[in-house]
Scaffold this active site. Structure first.
Site, PDB file in Angstrom:
ATOM      1  N   ASP A  31       5.855 -12.894  16.872  1.00 14.24           N
ATOM      2  CA  ASP A  31       6.420 -14.407  16.421  1.00 14.24           C
ATOM      3  C   ASP A  31       6.765 -14.103  15.066  1.00 14.24           C
ATOM      4  O   ASP A  31       6.099 -13.263  14.349  1.00 14.24           O
ATOM      5  CB  ASP A  31       5.086 -15.479  16.215  1.00 14.24           C
ATOM      6  CG  ASP A  31       5.410 -16.714  16.770  1.00 14.24           C
ATOM      7  OD1 ASP A  31       6.563 -17.326  16.250  1.00 14.24           O
ATOM      8  OD2 ASP A  31       4.685 -17.283  17.605  1.00 14.24           O
TER       9      ASP A  31
ATOM     10  N   HIS B  49       1.606 -23.508  22.948  1.00 18.96           N
ATOM     11  CA  HIS B  49       0.520 -23.982  22.212  1.00 18.96           C
ATOM     12  C   HIS B  49       0.866 -25.224  21.303  1.00 18.96           C
ATOM     13  O   HIS B  49      -0.027 -25.640  20.645  1.00 18.96           O
ATOM     14  CB  HIS B  49       0.276 -22.790  21.073  1.00 18.96           C
ATOM     15  CG  HIS B  49       1.465 -22.510  20.301  1.00 18.96           C
ATOM     16  ND1 HIS B  49       2.701 -22.213  20.285  1.00 18.96           N
ATOM     17  CD2 HIS B  49       1.544 -22.746  19.053  1.00 18.96           C
ATOM     18  CE1 HIS B  49       3.599 -22.299  19.636  1.00 18.96           C
ATOM     19  NE2 HIS B  49       2.932 -22.521  18.496  1.00 18.96           N
ATOM     20  N   ASP B  50       1.934 -25.777  21.544  1.00 16.84           N
ATOM     21  CA  ASP B  50       2.214 -27.026  20.749  1.00 16.84           C
ATOM     22  C   ASP B  50       2.119 -28.141  21.584  1.00 16.84           C
ATOM     23  O   ASP B  50       2.320 -29.396  21.305  1.00 16.84           O
ATOM     24  CB  ASP B  50       3.589 -27.025  20.050  1.00 16.84           C
ATOM     25  CG  ASP B  50       3.567 -26.021  18.856  1.00 16.84           C
ATOM     26  OD1 ASP B  50       2.560 -25.951  18.147  1.00 16.84           O
ATOM     27  OD2 ASP B  50       4.527 -25.303  18.703  1.00 16.84           O
TER      28      ASP B  50
ATOM     29  N   GLU C 241      12.991 -20.678  18.713  1.00 21.40           N
ATOM     30  CA  GLU C 241      12.501 -22.103  18.955  1.00 21.40           C
ATOM     31  C   GLU C 241      13.402 -22.934  18.216  1.00 21.40           C
ATOM     32  O   GLU C 241      13.493 -22.906  16.799  1.00 21.40           O
ATOM     33  CB  GLU C 241      11.022 -22.329  18.227  1.00 21.40           C
ATOM     34  CG  GLU C 241      10.514 -23.515  18.628  1.00 21.40           C
ATOM     35  CD  GLU C 241       9.262 -23.959  17.518  1.00 21.40           C
ATOM     36  OE1 GLU C 241       8.499 -24.753  18.126  1.00 21.40           O
ATOM     37  OE2 GLU C 241       9.358 -23.618  16.448  1.00 21.40           O
TER      38      GLU C 241
ATOM     39  N   ASP D  16      10.078 -18.670  15.067  1.00 20.99           N
ATOM     40  CA  ASP D  16       9.562 -20.028  14.823  1.00 20.99           C
ATOM     41  C   ASP D  16      10.480 -20.975  14.113  1.00 20.99           C
ATOM     42  O   ASP D  16      11.382 -20.500  13.164  1.00 20.99           O
ATOM     43  CB  ASP D  16       8.543 -19.796  14.043  1.00 20.99           C
ATOM     44  CG  ASP D  16       7.511 -21.121  13.832  1.00 20.99           C
ATOM     45  OD1 ASP D  16       6.979 -21.523  14.785  1.00 20.99           O
ATOM     46  OD2 ASP D  16       7.550 -21.604  12.638  1.00 20.99           O
TER      47      ASP D  16
HETATM   48  C1  NOJ Z   1       6.261 -24.383  15.439  1.00 20.99           C
HETATM   49  C2  NOJ Z   1       4.975 -23.629  16.014  1.00 20.99           C
HETATM   50  O1  NOJ Z   1       5.149 -23.638  17.389  1.00 20.99           O
HETATM   51  C3  NOJ Z   1       3.896 -24.674  15.585  1.00 20.99           C
HETATM   52  O2  NOJ Z   1       2.789 -24.151  16.110  1.00 20.99           O
HETATM   53  C4  NOJ Z   1       4.161 -24.656  14.049  1.00 20.99           C
HETATM   54  O3  NOJ Z   1       3.162 -25.557  13.477  1.00 20.99           O
HETATM   55  C5  NOJ Z   1       5.317 -24.897  13.324  1.00 20.99           C
HETATM   56  N1  NOJ Z   1       6.271 -24.308  14.037  1.00 20.99           N
HETATM   57  C6  NOJ Z   1       5.157 -24.657  12.022  1.00 20.99           C
HETATM   58  O4  NOJ Z   1       5.549 -23.115  11.758  1.00 20.99           O
END
Ligand code: NOJ
Length: 560
Positions: free
Chosen positions: A98, A329-330, A256, A199
């Site tokens: 990551d 994970h989000d 992302e 990210d």
């Molecule tokens: C996206 C990540 O997937 C998430 O888990 C994180 O809180 C935010 N970006 C900030 O890094």
């Protein structure tokens, strides 16, 4: 379009904190991952993506990095990481890391310097502004509630943090920042990693005027994303990164990118544009949210889902490559969100997997998805650990509009902790994840839903995933075939075809617990239909012009 190994791959995402604990602190670690590599090999994945393992004070579970060149204490040492990489590669699996470079931790040495004085050489590594009369420089809202600006008493200015106040945004306009980042990327790539998941990479270039955002219902703060998502210099920065780093290695990259349309995505992943290989788009993750954002929960409609998925499948056709995911994970667990995590948990988990793995793009599996892990509903807010969830709850509690139980219901649907409960390895105490109480409670359903049980049951979700993965290796059409939607307006059935030269696949998915009738469009002429995979036992020699589907049934036919 070019053939590439990362188009033919399946990626497995590990959230290390919740994967496997071997040193008895209730937190997953690198050694724990190492002990499970044979399991992942058995599943058949090609690439592992590790969510951040760098040194971090863990305000946001590692997405707040204080040292890019070291491993988080809880996870192990750099030697453990080297060994892990070696063991991954030994099994002919690739490893991607990551890359979190929109922001650092406020405990990163750059930020510690930066906040010391206005003339510190690191001042300009971050985004500092004066406020006016005690008011923040603009009204942008942090993704984790409240203002996106934090006042710093020492120099009497505010710094920007679009995530938590412990995640100050880096100033990408500063060439020294970019040099530092490229240097760090090369350091990891030279160790032999196979790529990066980046990210919120489309947030790195902010509109330098930092304008106020239009606010909703007279609220004090508002999303400023129109001024930093796909910002003015983002492509310039990514092309520079490609030129100076990415192009020097045979790797894969996935960015992302919230707030992108297919046309915008094509600018990041266009085959000859020299930026990224894939992006994670969010449109399908937003279809059960209203204008108020993720907590403004709306019902799921299959027709909208089909429209969005089709828009992306067609939108990038012949232009770029899609990433495919239904949770991470989000996000909530996909079987709880789009399927049925009670009576039809196994059927709907398999059906959703079929949907994803049969589309065009690279599928990403999130840990536990392959055994059909579900959302969790803890009794009290104190049992939650995610700062997004906790900040939001506190803010809403203060506003006092909804009662506590309404807020908890929304948390059950949308909290990121749904996906972060520890991996369920077996039915022993702590689910085989750890021998002490874990950092986040285990989902109480671990006695029924766990890896051991899945490996012992030949009809488990696990073996269905394994078969889907094998099919992808055997049939290039699953990777490269063109996608076309059928039965656009059907309320329960999602059907589509994949076409590659003379070959055709037909994918039929029932997204409901009803038994709708599938009618093959008359225009589809065929001699016979061979069932490649399905989640119910069916008569494989039957004609498929018209038949009833079972609840959450999925079938993939090869048409002859
Ligand atoms: C996206 C990540 O997937 C998430 O888990 C994180 O809180 C935010 N970006 C900030 O890094």
């Amino acid at each position: 379009m070019k053939k590439q190994w990362w188009k033919e791959s399946i990626v497995y995402q590990i959230y290390p904190r919740s994967f496997m604990d071997t040193n008895g602190d209730g937190i997953g670690d690198l050694k724990g991952i190492q002990t499970k590599l044979d399991y992942l090999k058995e599943l058949g994945v090609d690439v592992i993506w590790l969510s951040p393992v760098y040194k971090s004070p863990n305000d946001d579970n590692g997405y707040d990095i204080s040292d890019y060149y070291n491993i988080m204490d809880e996870f192990g040492t750099i030697e453990d990481w080297e060994e892990l990489l070696f063991e991954v590669h030994k099994r002919e699996i690739k490893l991607i890391m990551d890359l979190v470079v929109n922001h650092t931790s406020d405990e990163h040495p750059w930020f510690i310097q930066s906040r010391q004085s206005k003339d510190n050489p690191y001042r300009d590594y971050y985004i500092w502004r004066k406020g006016e009369n005690g008011v923040e420089p603009n009204n942008w809202e942090s993704f984790f509630s409240g203002s996106a600006w934090e006042y710093d008493e020492n120099t009497k200015e505010y710094y920007l943090h679009i995530f938590s106040k412990k995640q100050p945004d880096l100033n990408w306009e500063n060439p020294k920042v970019r040099d530092e980042i490229y240097k760090m990327m090369k350091w990891w790539l030279d160790k032999g990693i196979d790529g990066f998941r980046m990210d919120v990479i489309n947030f790195i270039s902010k509109d330098s005027d930092l304008p106020n955002a239009p606010s909703l219902h007279g609220k004090q703060y508002a999303s400023g994303s129109r001024y930093f998502a796909n910002g003015p210099k983002v492509h310039q920065f990514l092309q520079e990164m490609h030129n100076r780093v990415l192009s020097l290695y045979a790797i894969m990259t996935v960015g992302e990118t919230p707030d992108v349309t297919p046309d915008e995505a094509a600018l990041y992943v266009g085959e000859n544009l020299n930026e990224l290989n894939m992006v994670f788009q969010f449109e399908h993750m937003d279809i059960d949210s209203g204008a108020g954002g993720k907590w403004d929960v709306k019902p799921f409609h299959l027709k909208t889902f089909k429209q969005v998925m089709t828009k992306w499948q067609k939108g990038l056709e012949d232009r770029g490559w899609n990433s495919l995911y239904l949770n991470n994970h989000d996000q909530p667990r996909m079987v709880s969100r789009f399927g049925n995590d009670k009576k039809y948990r196994v059927e709907s988990a398999k059906m959703l997997a079929t949907c994803l793995h049969m589309m065009k793009g690279t599928p990403f599996i999130y840990q536990g998805e392959e055994i059909g892990m579900t959302n969790v509903a803890f009794n009290t807010i104190d049992e939650y650990k995610d700062l997004e969830t906790l900040n939001w709850y506190r803010e809403r509690e203060k506003e006092g509009v909804e009662d506590a139980s309404t807020l908890m219901q929304l948390i059950y649907k949308k909290s990121r902790d749904n996906a972060r409960t520890p991996m369920q390895w077996n039915d022993h105490k702590h689910a085989g994840f750890s021998n002490v109480t874990p950092w986040l409670k285990i989902n109480p359903n671990y006695k029924e839903i766990n890896v051991k049980e899945a490996l012992e049951d030949k009809d488990s979700v696990f073996y269905y995933y394994k078969k889907l993965i094998q099919l992808r290796k055997e049939h290039p059409i699953i990777v490269y075939g063109a996608y076309d939607l059928l039965l656009e307006n059907h309320e329960q059935i999602y059907a589509f075809t994949r076409t590659y030269d003379e070959e055709k696949l037909l994918i039929i998915l029932n997204f409901s617990e009803k038994s709708p009738t599938f009618e093959l469009p008359k225009t589809m002429v065929y001699q016979s239909a061979e069932l490649l995979i399905g989640n119910y036992k069916v008569n494989t020699t039957q004609r498929i012009d018209s038949f009833n589907l079972q609840p959450y049934e999925s079938r993939v036919y090869r048409m002859h």
